[in-house]
Motif scaffolding. Structure first.
Motif, PDB file in Angstrom:
ATOM      1  N   ILE A  96      -6.489 -54.736  59.354  1.00  0.00           N
ATOM      2  CA  ILE A  96      -6.086 -53.876  60.469  1.00  0.00           C
ATOM      3  C   ILE A  96      -6.843 -54.210  61.754  1.00  0.00           C
ATOM      4  CG2 ILE A  96      -5.934 -51.467  61.254  1.00  0.00           C
ATOM      5  CD1 ILE A  96      -4.022 -52.274  58.900  1.00  0.00           C
ATOM      6  N   ALA A  97      -8.141 -54.464  61.618  1.00  0.00           N
ATOM      7  CA  ALA A  97      -8.967 -54.738  62.809  1.00  0.00           C
ATOM      8  C   ALA A  97     -10.231 -55.472  62.382  1.00  0.00           C
ATOM      9  CB  ALA A  97      -9.327 -53.430  63.520  1.00  0.00           C
ATOM     10  N   TRP A  98     -10.897 -56.099  63.373  1.00  0.00           N
ATOM     11  CA  TRP A  98     -12.151 -56.803  63.105  1.00  0.00           C
ATOM     12  C   TRP A  98     -12.983 -56.852  64.371  1.00  0.00           C
ATOM     13  CZ3 TRP A  98      -7.315 -58.919  63.113  1.00  0.00           C
ATOM     14  CH2 TRP A  98      -7.020 -59.791  64.163  1.00  0.00           C
ATOM     15  N   GLY A  99     -14.287 -57.001  64.191  1.00  0.00           N
ATOM     16  CA  GLY A  99     -15.179 -57.093  65.342  1.00  0.00           C
ATOM     17  C   GLY A  99     -16.630 -57.065  64.907  1.00  0.00           C
ATOM     18  N   ASN A 100     -17.517 -57.138  65.902  1.00  0.00           N
ATOM     19  CA  ASN A 100     -18.954 -57.143  65.628  1.00  0.00           C
ATOM     20  C   ASN A 100     -19.546 -55.747  65.560  1.00  0.00           C
ATOM     21  OD1 ASN A 100     -19.099 -59.954  65.499  1.00  0.00           O
ATOM     22  ND2 ASN A 100     -19.244 -60.110  67.716  1.00  0.00           N
ATOM     23  N   PRO A 113       2.437 -50.494  65.872  1.00  0.00           N
ATOM     24  CA  PRO A 113       1.590 -49.322  65.799  1.00  0.00           C
ATOM     25  C   PRO A 113       1.212 -49.020  64.339  1.00  0.00           C
ATOM     26  CG  PRO A 113       3.858 -48.639  66.106  1.00  0.00           C
ATOM     27  CD  PRO A 113       3.835 -50.151  66.166  1.00  0.00           C
ATOM     28  N   LEU A 114       0.063 -48.416  64.156  1.00  0.00           N
ATOM     29  CA  LEU A 114      -0.413 -48.134  62.808  1.00  0.00           C
ATOM     30  C   LEU A 114       0.403 -47.023  62.160  1.00  0.00           C
ATOM     31  CD1 LEU A 114      -4.265 -48.195  63.447  1.00  0.00           C
ATOM     32  CD2 LEU A 114      -2.849 -49.994  62.434  1.00  0.00           C
ATOM     33  N   SER A 130      -7.271 -44.602  68.059  1.00  0.00           N
ATOM     34  CA  SER A 130      -6.013 -45.117  67.496  1.00  0.00           C
ATOM     35  C   SER A 130      -5.733 -44.572  66.100  1.00  0.00           C
ATOM     36  CB  SER A 130      -6.039 -46.641  67.419  1.00  0.00           C
ATOM     37  OG  SER A 130      -6.116 -47.192  68.693  1.00  0.00           O
ATOM     38  N   LEU A 131      -6.711 -43.907  65.492  1.00  0.00           N
ATOM     39  CA  LEU A 131      -6.556 -43.432  64.120  1.00  0.00           C
ATOM     40  C   LEU A 131      -6.300 -41.933  64.033  1.00  0.00           C
ATOM     41  CD1 LEU A 131      -9.423 -45.518  62.502  1.00  0.00           C
ATOM     42  CD2 LEU A 131      -6.979 -46.056  62.577  1.00  0.00           C
TER      43      LEU A 131
END
Length: 144
Positions: A96-100, A113-114, A130-131
């Motif tokens: 769904i998502a990624w990052g540091n 859209p989710l 967004s959740l």
């Protein structure tokens, strides 16, 4: 957190032998890094065609690259007998998502859209704008 680690937000679903397939997926994902799993929810099929799904989410801190993780997730789905297209889903795991950091995550544009069945479990782990979702009455299952 180690600088070389990435946080991955994952959504898991199954409506065919879900307990067995979730146990398998949780163990495999936990071997990739530090994994935190949400509660598991019983949510009706989006299309109203198939059986109800078990849905959960995971925040995974791992040294995998986005590409490596996507390949591993596809491999896990295949190992549980995932057939496409079908309304009997042994295992579906979406990145769904990624990052540091959770404040600087990049959402996967292919998943936007989710869907509600992604938002509800992921919101257990990550309070992101967004959740947000409307009230629901979906049942949270006992821990696996």
């Amino acid at each position: 957190m180690n600088v070389t680690e990435t946080i991955f937000a994952l959504a898991l679903a199954s409506n065919c032998q879900p307990q067995q397939n979730f146990q398998y997926a949780y163990a495999a994902i936990a071997r990739l890094g530090a994994a935190e799993f949400s509660k598991t929810y019983l949510i009706p099929c989006r299309d109203g065609v198939g059986a109800d799904y078990w849905n959960s989410a995971c925040l995974l801190r791992s040294r995998c690259s986005v590409e490596q993780l996507q390949n591993l997730l596809k491999q896990l789905e295949a190992e549980t007998g995932r057939v496409r297209p079908s309304h009997q889903i042994s295992l579906d795991i979406d990145l769904i998502a990624w990052g540091n950091s959770l404040s600087k995550m990049e959402f996967n544009p292919k998943k936007m859209p989710l869907a509600l069945d992604v938002k509800i479990p992921l919101h257990d782990l990550w309070r992101h704008e967004s959740l947000k979702y409307p009230r629901h009455s979906f049942e949270a299952l006992s821990p696996i």
